[in-house]
Design an enzyme around this catalytic site. Sequence first.
Site, PDB file in Angstrom:
ATOM      1  N   LYS A  33      28.131  44.297  45.428  1.00  0.00           N
ATOM      2  CA  LYS A  33      28.721  44.398  46.770  1.00  0.00           C
ATOM      3  C   LYS A  33      28.849  45.866  47.165  1.00  0.00           C
ATOM      4  O   LYS A  33      29.244  46.704  46.336  1.00  0.00           O
ATOM      5  CB  LYS A  33      30.091  43.711  46.775  1.00  0.00           C
ATOM      6  N   SER A  74      34.664  38.562  53.181  1.00  0.00           N
ATOM      7  CA  SER A  74      33.766  39.632  53.485  1.00  0.00           C
ATOM      8  C   SER A  74      32.507  39.665  52.608  1.00  0.00           C
ATOM      9  O   SER A  74      31.526  40.294  52.976  1.00  0.00           O
ATOM     10  CB  SER A  74      34.507  40.973  53.316  1.00  0.00           C
ATOM     11  N   SER A 117      37.863  37.070  49.822  1.00  0.00           N
ATOM     12  CA  SER A 117      36.467  37.479  50.055  1.00  0.00           C
ATOM     13  C   SER A 117      35.476  37.163  48.952  1.00  0.00           C
ATOM     14  O   SER A 117      34.274  37.352  49.125  1.00  0.00           O
ATOM     15  CB  SER A 117      36.414  38.973  50.340  1.00  0.00           C
TER      16      SER A 117
END
Length: 509
Positions: free
Chosen positions: A81, A156, A180
């Site tokens: 990420k 997210s 997330s």
Amino acid sequence: MTNEIITSSAADLAARLAAGEISSVEVTQAHLDRTSAVDGAVHSYLHVDFDGALATAREIDTRRAAGEQLHPLAGVPIAVKDVMTTKGLPTTCGSRILQGWIPPYDSTVVAHLKAAGMPILGKTNMDEFAMGSSTEHSAYGPSHNPWDLERIPGGSGGGSSSVLASFQAPLATGTDTGGSIRQPAAVTGTVGTKPTYGGVSRYGLVALASSLDQAGPCARTVLDTAMLHEVMAGYDPMDSTSIDEPVPAIVEAARRADVTGLRIGIVKELTGEGFQAGVQQRFDESVQHLVDAGAEIVEVSCPSFTYALATYYLILPSEASSNLAKFDAMRYGLRVPPEDIDDPSAEQVMAATRDAGFGDEVKRRIILGTYALSSGYYDAYYGSAQKVRRLISDEFTAAFEKADVLVSPTAPTTAFKLGDKLDDPMAMYLNDIATIPANLAGIPGMSLPSGLAPEDGLPVGFQILAPAMQDQRLYAVGAALEARLLHAWGAPLLASAPDLTAVAKGTSR
Ligand code: GLN
């Protein structure tokens, strides 16, 4: 699916690599080829490191050939990420303000992955500074849900969830401040864990809300998630809130998958009203599977959870507004000189840069946080939120006296359409109603697929929560449920996802 390597689990790949049946170069190349074919349509990545990933793969193959004893996941590639710093690789956190920033150091999580010999395929898309539930707040455009490209992959961490669901990587990392990791897993039919707060180092994560942020593993199976969790976890002196205790035996728990006599608590406030009918139905069926596997069901009530969302949206913006103050046009990435000012002051450059560099959602939260922390309102807002946070934590403690784990649906609905909630922040925030309490209390949580909602054919997530430092319980329950569901379905859930090769034709990069 074109290539069986990309549909294999990380555990299988690891075993075949160790046995010398395949090479890391083959495995890594297969995933990179898949990315070239489908990521034009899915947009999981902000940056793909073709050369770097293959270089690591070659190095691992050479070391293995020389008879070196390697980590069990050596040679298995992973997507990271874009909130995690990677030395020499761009790290934008989905924001314009960090465009062009190349970190000079690795986050601890990334250092662990590298030490294990895992090729890093690239950096995955995310909502700007991890604020959002859909990736639509990414400054670089949204990622798409492989089940239906018109729908959100969650947020997210929608880059990490979609990279797994589109078979571009067997493993990915995430961060979970309010859901997330778990909500993106839920809406893409993948698995993700938010570890106990302090269980995985936060060093080198671009901070959103430091008292809530937690890095964790994302994968397609519970065992793969456990294997990655183990690599990521452990005490780190570079993180002042890191827990100096042994990592719970999570891989072992995932392998044993034993729930006999385990008390499973259904949280009254996190089921029923407000949850889509098909989500509730799959949840109820999964609970029944766990009963069949030998677990016992109890009902628990945590009345303060009703205030969790409001509490979170005071604490998070407060911490975020302070964490984001460091983006001042002097230290990182973007620097925008104000127009029409000949000799601008530092403040004027800062203001112009922050105006150009931050998106609407980030500005909204900075304003909210600054307001909540201002001297006249501090007690009324931030102070009250901290008190409710304590109540929520206490209610978890009480609930865990009656139950060994708590369960709920992960998200109230299946994946919504891109654009549907973009203009309605409150509707977007409500997605995390079931995931946020765990962050406020610092306890671990997992989401795994519990089937497709009958009304729309989209994945539904099942959430498991455990007391702090009892992360292994998530894996015992998750693996037991996964085994039963797999038996009932006859194939992994993702086997029934649309084949993207057709969709992606002509869109390869
Ligand atoms: N969707 C939540 C938010 O917008 C959670 C984000 C996260 O966990 N990083 O804050």
